[in-house]
Design an enzyme around this catalytic site. Structure first.
Site, short mmCIF file in Angstrom:
data_model
loop_
_atom_site.label_atom_id
_atom_site.label_comp_id
_atom_site.label_asym_id
_atom_site.label_seq_id
_atom_site.Cartn_x
_atom_site.Cartn_y
_atom_site.Cartn_z
N SER A 146 -47.51 53.50 42.61
CA SER A 146 -46.91 53.80 43.92
C SER A 146 -45.69 54.69 43.72
O SER A 146 -44.74 54.30 43.04
CB SER A 146 -46.50 52.49 44.58
OG SER A 146 -45.52 52.78 45.56
N HIS A 202 -50.79 56.17 44.71
CA HIS A 202 -50.56 55.39 45.94
C HIS A 202 -49.32 55.92 46.65
O HIS A 202 -48.23 55.99 46.08
CB HIS A 202 -50.38 53.93 45.54
CG HIS A 202 -50.28 52.98 46.68
ND1 HIS A 202 -51.37 52.46 47.33
CD2 HIS A 202 -49.19 52.45 47.31
CE1 HIS A 202 -50.97 51.64 48.29
NE2 HIS A 202 -49.65 51.61 48.30
N ASP A 216 -46.87 55.53 49.82
CA ASP A 216 -46.42 54.57 50.83
C ASP A 216 -45.69 55.28 51.96
O ASP A 216 -44.62 55.85 51.76
CB ASP A 216 -45.48 53.55 50.18
CG ASP A 216 -46.23 52.55 49.33
OD1 ASP A 216 -47.19 51.95 49.83
OD2 ASP A 216 -45.86 52.38 48.15
N MET A 225 -43.87 54.78 55.53
CA MET A 225 -43.24 53.74 56.36
C MET A 225 -42.50 54.39 57.53
O MET A 225 -41.87 55.43 57.36
CB MET A 225 -42.24 52.93 55.52
CG MET A 225 -42.86 52.33 54.27
SD MET A 225 -41.71 51.21 53.46
CE MET A 225 -42.61 50.86 51.95
N HIS A 271 -51.15 54.79 52.03
CA HIS A 271 -50.97 53.46 52.64
C HIS A 271 -50.03 53.63 53.83
O HIS A 271 -48.83 53.79 53.65
CB HIS A 271 -50.39 52.52 51.56
CG HIS A 271 -50.09 51.15 52.05
ND1 HIS A 271 -49.35 50.25 51.29
CD2 HIS A 271 -50.42 50.49 53.18
CE1 HIS A 271 -49.25 49.11 51.95
NE2 HIS A 271 -49.89 49.23 53.10
N MET A 329 -47.93 52.33 56.55
CA MET A 329 -47.24 51.16 57.12
C MET A 329 -46.53 51.64 58.37
O MET A 329 -45.30 51.70 58.45
CB MET A 329 -46.27 50.57 56.08
CG MET A 329 -46.99 49.78 55.00
SD MET A 329 -46.00 49.61 53.51
CE MET A 329 -46.35 51.18 52.73
N MET A 351 -51.98 42.65 50.68
CA MET A 351 -50.57 42.74 50.32
C MET A 351 -50.16 41.45 49.61
O MET A 351 -50.39 40.35 50.12
CB MET A 351 -49.70 42.93 51.57
CG MET A 351 -49.87 44.25 52.30
SD MET A 351 -49.61 45.72 51.28
CE MET A 351 -47.94 45.49 50.69
N ASP A 394 -51.29 44.88 46.29
CA ASP A 394 -50.09 45.72 46.36
C ASP A 394 -48.86 44.84 46.53
O ASP A 394 -48.73 44.13 47.53
CB ASP A 394 -50.25 46.67 47.55
CG ASP A 394 -49.13 47.69 47.67
OD1 ASP A 394 -48.25 47.72 46.79
OD2 ASP A 394 -49.15 48.46 48.65
#
Ligand code: DX5
Ligand code: ZN
Length: 225
Positions: A7, A32, A34, A36, A65, A67, A136, A174
């Site tokens: 990540s 990966h 992330d 957000m 991913h 979020m 998660m 994760d």
């Protein structure tokens, strides 16, 4: 075979490409990413611009991913930027089936993520359409949190279910994944290991990748024999 997905949340953003190239040279399968939004999770990270900027420099599979609340607003953006897999949270949309269809129609693989407290039932009616299920093992929002062990039985139940119905989705985990927890989650049935601080926080990320892979593979071989 297990897959490793470093990540970039724990990478050095000032030297992002060099960190990405390091893990690519270590032979990882996924990168990966992330994303957000400061609403679904308290933190803010990166957007599709970073994905687009990295895309010409590496052939790694980009595992995005999201979020973010109402992820349906951003799917095409991330596909255009170069995502290969897009994972949305079941908790972040009231139209999960529609978003999964939207991701697939955009031409990439579709994943759904579940927070630690979200039951597997949340994906019951979309599971056949999924390429990846992300369980998660921390509450999403930050790197470097402690692994939540109560998710382990959830991995086991999901792995048995996929096996029983011969479904092809990968099981990714994760949060808090590293040398200690990799064998535990692999034994339970996970096959994609996302790791941020255990890889980019290590003094030698290449060595960390090799170590996590060999511990994970060891647990896998042990559990199939
Ligand atoms: C957490 C993110 C993770 C995070 C994992 O909300 O989704 O991908 O980067 O970090 P570690 O491996 O440090 O727990
Ligand atoms: Zn993540």
């Amino acid at each position: 075979m297990i897959k490793l997905a470093p990540s970039i949340l724990s990478a050095d953003f000032g030297n992002l490409l060099s960190d990405v190239q390091k893990v690519a040279a270590a032979g990882v399968e996924y990168l990966h990413i992330d994303v957000m939004d400061g609403h679904f999770v308290p933190n803010l990270t990166i957007g599709s611009g970073v994905v687009k900027a990295l895309r010409p420099h590496t052939d790694l599979v980009f595992d995005v991913h999201l979020m973010v609340e109402n992820p349906e607003r951003y799917i095409e953006d991330f596909v255009r930027a170069g995502a290969d897999i897009i994972t949305v949270h079941a908790e972040a949309t009231v139209h999960l089936h529609r978003v999964v269809e939207q991701i697939k129609a955009a031409g990439v693989k579709a994943g759904v993520a579940l927070n630690p407290a979200t039951p597997l039932d949340a994906i019951k009616y979309v599971i056949e359409d999924l390429d990846l299920i992300l369980l998660m093992t921390v509450n999403p929002g930050f790197a470097g949190q402690k692994f939540i062990a109560s998710v382990v039985p959830k991995i086991e139940i999901l792995a048995k279910h996929l096996d029983k119905y011969q479904l092809h989705a990968e099981i990714a985990v994760d949060g808090g994944i590293g040398a200690e927890t990799a064998p535990v989650v692999v034994k339970a049935g996970a096959n994609v290991l996302v790791a941020g601080s255990a890889i980019f926080g290590a003094s030698d990320p290449v060595e960390a990748v090799q170590r996590i892979r060999s511990l994970g593979e060891g647990a896998r071989l042990h559990s199939v024999n």
